[in-house]
Write a protein that holds these residues in place. Structure first.
Motif, PDB file in Angstrom:
ATOM      1  N   LEU A 166      35.996  31.746  37.032  1.00 32.46           N
ATOM      2  CA  LEU A 166      36.948  33.321  37.425  1.00 32.46           C
ATOM      3  C   LEU A 166      35.828  34.575  37.838  1.00 32.46           C
ATOM      4  N   THR A 167      34.629  34.555  36.980  1.00 28.75           N
ATOM      5  CA  THR A 167      34.310  35.961  37.772  1.00 28.75           C
ATOM      6  C   THR A 167      34.166  35.381  39.230  1.00 28.75           C
ATOM      7  N   LEU A 182      36.874  35.537  41.540  1.00 29.22           N
ATOM      8  CA  LEU A 182      37.189  36.996  41.708  1.00 29.22           C
ATOM      9  C   LEU A 182      36.129  37.710  42.874  1.00 29.22           C
ATOM     10  N   GLN A 219      37.171  35.742  46.486  1.00 31.49           N
ATOM     11  CA  GLN A 219      38.792  35.612  46.293  1.00 31.49           C
ATOM     12  C   GLN A 219      38.896  34.433  47.743  1.00 31.49           C
ATOM     13  N   TYR A 234      28.636  41.399  39.248  1.00 30.38           N
ATOM     14  CA  TYR A 234      30.256  42.034  39.703  1.00 30.38           C
ATOM     15  C   TYR A 234      30.299  42.767  39.502  1.00 30.38           C
ATOM     16  N   PRO A 244      34.100  45.109  39.164  1.00 30.32           N
ATOM     17  CA  PRO A 244      35.154  44.514  39.206  1.00 30.32           C
ATOM     18  C   PRO A 244      36.197  45.707  39.818  1.00 30.32           C
ATOM     19  N   ASP A 266      41.082  42.821  42.872  1.00 28.03           N
ATOM     20  CA  ASP A 266      41.626  41.277  41.850  1.00 28.03           C
ATOM     21  C   ASP A 266      42.678  41.393  41.014  1.00 28.03           C
ATOM     22  N   THR A 267      43.546  42.348  40.812  1.00 31.08           N
ATOM     23  CA  THR A 267      45.215  41.867  40.465  1.00 31.08           C
ATOM     24  C   THR A 267      45.696  41.422  40.906  1.00 31.08           C
ATOM     25  N   TYR A 282      45.089  39.584  43.931  1.00 33.80           N
ATOM     26  CA  TYR A 282      44.599  38.333  44.754  1.00 33.80           C
ATOM     27  C   TYR A 282      45.324  36.948  43.106  1.00 33.80           C
ATOM     28  N   VAL A 283      44.757  37.549  42.196  1.00 37.12           N
ATOM     29  CA  VAL A 283      44.896  36.309  40.837  1.00 37.12           C
ATOM     30  C   VAL A 283      46.910  36.532  40.768  1.00 37.12           C
TER      31      VAL A 283
END
Length: 112
Positions: A28-29, A32, A35, A62, A64, A69-70, A72-73
């Motif tokens: 998951l890292t 992100l 992406q 990495y 954040p 990120d939010t 994208y998720v």
């Protein structure tokens, strides 16, 4: 005092036994960082690279990017995909989790 193992304890033990926390965190890292437009295909590639013994780490640190990120998720329903994946993994508890991951992801892609 002795307490019987609960189902939650059994699930946690299984996830630890297959190193799932580290695997999912790393995957998951990297997701992100990159992406990609198709996170499920990204997951398939990550799992296959892991199976092949390739380095799946990220280059450098990495950092954040909370807003980015939010967005994208949410846009790609990453949380929903991973939750469903983990639920199914815990139902099946395969002895070969990497092969299971590829199979699950390919089936998930076919459902889309």
């Amino acid at each position: 005092q002795f307490m019987a193992n609960t189902d939650e304890d059994t699930k946690k033990e299984y996830l630890k036994s297959i190193d799932a926390p580290h695997f999912f965190d790393k995957m998951l890292t990297k997701l992100l960082v990159h992406q990609p437009d198709d996170p499920v295909q990204f997951f398939v590639s990550f799992v296959k690279d892991t199976q092949a013994g390739k380095d799946t780490g990220i280059d450098g640190e990495y950092t954040p990017k909370l807003m980015e990120d939010t967005v994208y998720v949410r846009k790609h329903n990453v949380t929903g995909i991973v939750n469903e994946w983990l639920e199914d993994l815990l139902k099946e508890r395969p002895s070969d989790p990497l092969s299971y991951h590829v199979k699950w992801l390919e089936e998930h892609k076919a459902k889309k």
